[in-house]
Motif scaffolding. Sequence first.
Motif, PDB file in Angstrom:
ATOM      1  N   THR A  96       0.934  -1.197   0.090  1.00  0.00           N
ATOM      2  CA  THR A  96      -0.085  -0.025  -0.093  1.00  0.00           C
ATOM      3  C   THR A  96       0.824   1.166   0.097  1.00  0.00           C
ATOM      4  OG1 THR A  96      -0.121  -0.096   2.376  1.00  0.00           O
ATOM      5  CG2 THR A  96      -1.676  -1.229   1.274  1.00  0.00           C
TER       6      THR A  96
ATOM      7  N   LYS B  75       1.538   8.422   4.837  1.00  0.00           N
ATOM      8  CA  LYS B  75       1.881   8.077   6.148  1.00  0.00           C
ATOM      9  C   LYS B  75       2.506   6.391   5.955  1.00  0.00           C
ATOM     10  CE  LYS B  75      -0.726  11.253   8.425  1.00  0.00           C
ATOM     11  NZ  LYS B  75      -1.864  11.511   9.519  1.00  0.00           N
ATOM     12  N   ASN B  76       2.209   5.736   5.059  1.00  0.00           N
ATOM     13  CA  ASN B  76       2.664   4.158   4.859  1.00  0.00           C
ATOM     14  C   ASN B  76       3.326   4.087   3.792  1.00  0.00           C
ATOM     15  OD1 ASN B  76       2.762   1.755   5.627  1.00  0.00           O
ATOM     16  ND2 ASN B  76       0.367   1.165   4.974  1.00  0.00           N
TER      17      ASN B  76
END
Length: 167
Positions: free
Chosen positions: A49, A53-54
């Motif tokens: 993903t 933030k990821n």
Amino acid sequence: MRLLYFLFGLFFTMQTYAQGNFVQINGSTNINSFQCINNKFRAEAGVYTFSEKNLPNIILKVTDFDCGNKMMTKDFQKILYAEKYPEMIIRFISFAKNQKNFSAVVEVKMMNQSKRYNVEFGLENNRLIGRKNVKFSDFNITPPKKMGGMIVVKDDLNLIFSLSTKI
């Protein structure tokens, strides 16, 4: 029972192939070309993903690269000092959608040497595909010579990423 094992093996093989994760390193010598592939890694959730933030960190075992023949694979792993530096790390620093594709800043770490690259990715069948030209010398690696210098590995490499994703 054999049929069950066969079907499980077939399903597992299809899942691995369908996943589509691999990092491929293409290079050449003065007489031939080579490609070394690592497809033995996967995202914890099954797909990678990408959000602000990821962003993924991909840890590749150098010993999982396969160059298609044992001698070439062994030489490749020796060049990368696989025993001393068993992992190659690919870390996404940033990731953004542009007009048609995606652009990312990717940090590649090999042998305690890190280098950042701007990489363009396209989306094909739920896989991010990216390519980047790099050099052995980017990581302070002197391209090897074999057979008393008769075979010389060129400094230029082509790095290809294929990552299963949901975007």
